[in-house]
Motif scaffolding. Structure first.
Motif, PDB file in Angstrom:
ATOM      1  N   PHE A 182      -8.851  14.771  11.384  1.00 29.35           N
ATOM      2  CA  PHE A 182      -8.553  14.242  10.048  1.00 29.35           C
ATOM      3  C   PHE A 182      -7.377  14.971   9.412  1.00 29.35           C
ATOM      4  N   LEU A 183      -7.349  16.298   9.515  1.00 31.40           N
ATOM      5  CA  LEU A 183      -6.272  17.059   8.892  1.00 31.40           C
ATOM      6  C   LEU A 183      -4.927  16.743   9.520  1.00 31.40           C
ATOM      7  N   ALA A 184      -4.928  16.388  10.807  1.00 29.77           N
ATOM      8  CA  ALA A 184      -3.669  16.064  11.468  1.00 29.77           C
ATOM      9  C   ALA A 184      -3.127  14.699  11.051  1.00 29.77           C
ATOM     10  N   ARG A 185      -3.992  13.808  10.545  1.00 31.38           N
ATOM     11  CA  ARG A 185      -3.571  12.446  10.225  1.00 31.38           C
ATOM     12  C   ARG A 185      -3.594  12.123   8.739  1.00 31.38           C
ATOM     13  N   LYS A 186      -4.011  13.066   7.903  1.00 33.06           N
ATOM     14  CA  LYS A 186      -4.191  12.763   6.483  1.00 33.06           C
ATOM     15  C   LYS A 186      -2.887  12.393   5.807  1.00 33.06           C
ATOM     16  N   ASP A 187      -1.803  13.130   6.081  1.00 33.68           N
ATOM     17  CA  ASP A 187      -0.536  12.840   5.421  1.00 33.68           C
ATOM     18  C   ASP A 187      -0.018  11.455   5.794  1.00 33.68           C
ATOM     19  N   THR A 188      -0.143  11.111   7.079  1.00 31.89           N
ATOM     20  CA  THR A 188       0.300   9.789   7.518  1.00 31.89           C
ATOM     21  C   THR A 188      -0.524   8.683   6.869  1.00 31.89           C
ATOM     22  N   LEU A 189      -1.830   8.885   6.775  1.00 33.11           N
ATOM     23  CA  LEU A 189      -2.703   7.885   6.154  1.00 33.11           C
ATOM     24  C   LEU A 189      -2.343   7.670   4.692  1.00 33.11           C
ATOM     25  N   LEU A 190      -2.214   8.768   3.942  1.00 38.05           N
ATOM     26  CA  LEU A 190      -1.935   8.644   2.512  1.00 38.05           C
ATOM     27  C   LEU A 190      -0.577   7.993   2.272  1.00 38.05           C
ATOM     28  N   ALA A 191       0.432   8.403   3.041  1.00 44.03           N
ATOM     29  CA  ALA A 191       1.759   7.806   2.867  1.00 44.03           C
ATOM     30  C   ALA A 191       1.731   6.316   3.213  1.00 44.03           C
ATOM     31  N   HIS A 192       1.010   5.959   4.267  1.00 46.80           N
ATOM     32  CA  HIS A 192       0.933   4.551   4.674  1.00 46.80           C
ATOM     33  C   HIS A 192       0.256   3.707   3.603  1.00 46.80           C
ATOM     34  N   MET A 193      -0.859   4.176   3.057  1.00 51.37           N
ATOM     35  CA  MET A 193      -1.572   3.402   2.047  1.00 51.37           C
ATOM     36  C   MET A 193      -0.791   3.318   0.750  1.00 51.37           C
ATOM     37  N   ARG A 194      -0.109   4.388   0.359  1.00 49.53           N
ATOM     38  CA  ARG A 194       0.668   4.351  -0.885  1.00 49.53           C
ATOM     39  C   ARG A 194       1.853   3.396  -0.752  1.00 49.53           C
ATOM     40  N   GLU A 195       2.519   3.392   0.388  1.00 54.53           N
ATOM     41  CA  GLU A 195       3.628   2.459   0.580  1.00 54.53           C
ATOM     42  C   GLU A 195       3.134   1.016   0.576  1.00 54.53           C
ATOM     43  N   PHE A 196       1.966   0.788   1.198  1.00 56.84           N
ATOM     44  CA  PHE A 196       1.442  -0.580   1.240  1.00 56.84           C
ATOM     45  C   PHE A 196       1.061  -1.064  -0.150  1.00 56.84           C
ATOM     46  N   THR A 197       0.356  -0.243  -0.914  1.00 61.91           N
ATOM     47  CA  THR A 197      -0.065  -0.686  -2.247  1.00 61.91           C
ATOM     48  C   THR A 197       1.130  -0.851  -3.179  1.00 61.91           C
ATOM     49  N   ALA A 198       2.192  -0.044  -2.972  1.00 61.67           N
ATOM     50  CA  ALA A 198       3.398  -0.223  -3.779  1.00 61.67           C
ATOM     51  C   ALA A 198       4.082  -1.553  -3.460  1.00 61.67           C
ATOM     52  N   GLU A 199       4.193  -1.877  -2.156  1.00 65.01           N
ATOM     53  CA  GLU A 199       4.810  -3.142  -1.773  1.00 65.01           C
ATOM     54  C   GLU A 199       3.974  -4.333  -2.235  1.00 65.01           C
ATOM     55  N   LEU A 200       2.646  -4.224  -2.098  1.00 65.21           N
ATOM     56  CA  LEU A 200       1.781  -5.322  -2.527  1.00 65.21           C
ATOM     57  C   LEU A 200       1.870  -5.528  -4.036  1.00 65.21           C
ATOM     58  N   GLY A 201       1.903  -4.436  -4.796  1.00 57.51           N
ATOM     59  CA  GLY A 201       2.043  -4.562  -6.243  1.00 57.51           C
ATOM     60  C   GLY A 201       3.385  -5.154  -6.651  1.00 57.51           C
ATOM     61  N   ARG A 202       4.436  -4.876  -5.867  1.00 52.99           N
ATOM     62  CA  ARG A 202       5.764  -5.399  -6.194  1.00 52.99           C
ATOM     63  C   ARG A 202       5.897  -6.883  -5.845  1.00 52.99           C
ATOM     64  N   TYR A 203       5.272  -7.299  -4.726  1.00 52.85           N
ATOM     65  CA  TYR A 203       5.443  -8.682  -4.277  1.00 52.85           C
ATOM     66  C   TYR A 203       4.375  -9.621  -4.805  1.00 52.85           C
TER      67      TYR A 203
END
Length: 507
Positions: free
Chosen positions: A211-232
């Motif tokens: 989990f610690l090895a993948r947490k940064d990638t997960l958080l960045a991926h979800m934040r980018e997705f929710t930002a794009e979804l909110g914009r479109y």
């Protein structure tokens, strides 16, 4: 309840192909995945799949052996397949493969009578095989949210509106079909992604480093997705409304007209395309309860869950071991106790709830009672209720809730506003009527004394002579000017004598 087996599912006598498969027949398609020789069955079906990719549909047993040898060059496990003939017969009995007679392979009458059979995938059998391959080939990389698809969806919606307005049935059919497939893929990706988060949360105690090895990638991926979804999201909703404005019924008729599914009636095709369009509207046009809004909320909730999981893992690693691991080891110790006495002793050593804790509570003032005084003669110690009832020491809490008396506050505020209005009115009366030659009332007296206090505090004496000074309040100004002799102001409280000073109140 009856012990008799359920009656087989009735099949339409006019059905053929995959529609002729009953429920039992479809379930039997997966027997090869649980059979004893499941690996051999799988490699044989992979050989048939390779032949199908090369447009070699009908395969004889010798052709299957040849394809297996080719597969064994890259995958040695394929070479472990033995005699393929019984495997082919079993797959044909399960209706995964279709078996037919090929008379062209007979060189003489004897070979013709030997019945040379050829095999090919049935429609349902190929779907079952692909379903098993999808499960075997699933990887963690497949569980991701697709944020780059939103520009394509927006472009397809604009193109759909233009095609519907222009009456291009084939383009309407293509765009609607592509939108439907993209939305289905996005929904499946989201479902796999959130399932992956659940699996990750369940395995973090055994392997927190994953989990610690993948947490940064997960958080960045979800934040980018929710930002794009909110914009479109508003742009997509506007595009759906624009496409609907060109005529929904005409759009559905165009798509059903260009649909090439042979065995669907026109009414079925119209109902199918209307259902697909309703799905697009539900995804983007229903802004409050649509699938896009639900996906946005689910992603935000997942971000909070990952952050909470990160906090738990960090706190557990800080202490060296997690709380859950401690409780699991303690449960194993209780299970290993040979007798109830050992279990009670372990419970007492771990939790320590058996001793009367309130005996060790000291007095608030230790010097109040001498140490030589007996308990029977000394005053009792005040104990907290939580300590007596549950054995827990009372913890310090934050400040209590402030009780707000809105009615009293309103009365005090009204009184304050009334007092300010009276002072302002009295100050205006002082400025208009002056302070000499009349008797000042109580409000005017209070206003005068307040102004006089401000003015006296502001004046600066120099060489025993008083210079002019002034003070202002409530919209008026009181000025102290030097004067010969003394001046007197009459008030309801008495006379105010000012030695060497004169008062002037101006607006």
């Amino acid at each position: 309840m009856s012990d008799e087996p359920d009656a087989p599912e009735p099949v339409d006598e006019g059905a053929f192909g995959i529609d002729a498969f009953s429920l039992d027949d479809r379930l039997r398609l997966f027997h090869f995945a649980a059979a004893e020789k499941r690996h051999e069955y799988l490699w044989l079906l992979r050989a048939f799949d390779r032949g199908r990719a090369n447009y070699q549909v009908l395969l004889h047993a010798s052709d299957a052996v040849e394809l297996l040898e080719r597969l064994a060059a890259d995958h040695p496990a394929a070479g472990a397949v033995g005699d393929v003939q019984p495997l082919l017969d079993a797959l044909a009995d399960w209706q995964i493969l279709d078996r037919s007679y090929d008379g062209t392979r007979a060189a003489n009458l004897a070979e013709y009578r030997n019945r040379h059979y050829v095999y090919q995938f049935t429609q349902a059998g190929y779907r079952a095989y692909r379903a098993v391959e999808d499960v075997l080939g699933a990887r963690l990389e497949d569980a991701q949210l697709s944020r780059l698809v939103f520009p394509d969806i927006l472009g397809d919606l604009h193109a759909l509106a233009e095609a519907n307005a222009a009456g291009d049935a084939e383009e309407v059919y293509r765009k609607l079909g592509r939108l439907d497939s993209v939305l289905n893929e996005m929904a499946q990706r989201a479902a796999r992604f959130y399932l992956m988060l659940g699996d990750l949360a369940r395995t973090n105690d055994t392997r927190p480093e994953v989990f610690l090895a993948r947490k940064d990638t997960l958080l960045a991926h979800m934040r980018e997705f929710t930002a794009e979804l909110g914009r479109y999201a508003p742009l997509l909703a506007e595009a759906v409304e624009k496409a609907a404005a060109t005529g929904v019924e005409r759009m559905i008729e165009y798509a059903a007209e260009a649909d090439e599914r042979l065995f669907r009636s026109p009414a079925d095709r119209l109902a199918d395309w209307r259902h697909r369009w309703d799905g697009i509207v539900h995804w983007f046009a229903e802004r409050e309860h649509g699938e896009a809004e639900r996906l946005q909320d689910a992603t935000v909730t997942a971000i909070r869950s990952v952050l909470a999981l990160l906090r738990r893992v960090t706190e557990a690693r800080r202490g060296g071991v997690s709380r859950e691991s401690q409780l699991r080891h303690l449960a194993q110790w209780f299970t290993s106790c040979e007798s109830d006495e050992d279990a009670h002793a372990l419970f007492q050593a771990v939790f320590g709830l058996g001793a009367p804790r309130h005996i060790a509570v000291p007095y608030a003032d230790p010097e109040q009672i001498p140490g030589r005084t007996s308990w029977w003669e000394a005053e009792p110690v005040e104990l907290a209720r939580t300590l007596v009832q549950s054995g827990r020491t009372p913890a310090l809490h934050g400040p209590g809730r402030i009780e707000r008396n809105d009615a009293q506050r309103a009365r005090l505020r009204a009184g304050q506003l009334q007092e300010q209005a009276e002072r302002r009115s009295a100050a205006n009366a002082l400025a208009s009527d002056g302070v000499y030659g009349r008797t000042l009332g109580e409000p005017e007296t209070r206003a005068l004394l307040a102004l006089l206090d401000v003015a006296l505090a502001a004046r600066v004496p120099a060489s025993r002579s008083v210079t002019a000074a002034s003070g202002s309040a409530h919209g008026v100004r009181l000025t102290l000017t030097p004067a010969e002799g003394s001046t007197t102001v009459d008030t309801v409280r008495g006379r105010l004598h000012l030695d060497g000073l004169r008062l002037e109140v101006t607006a």
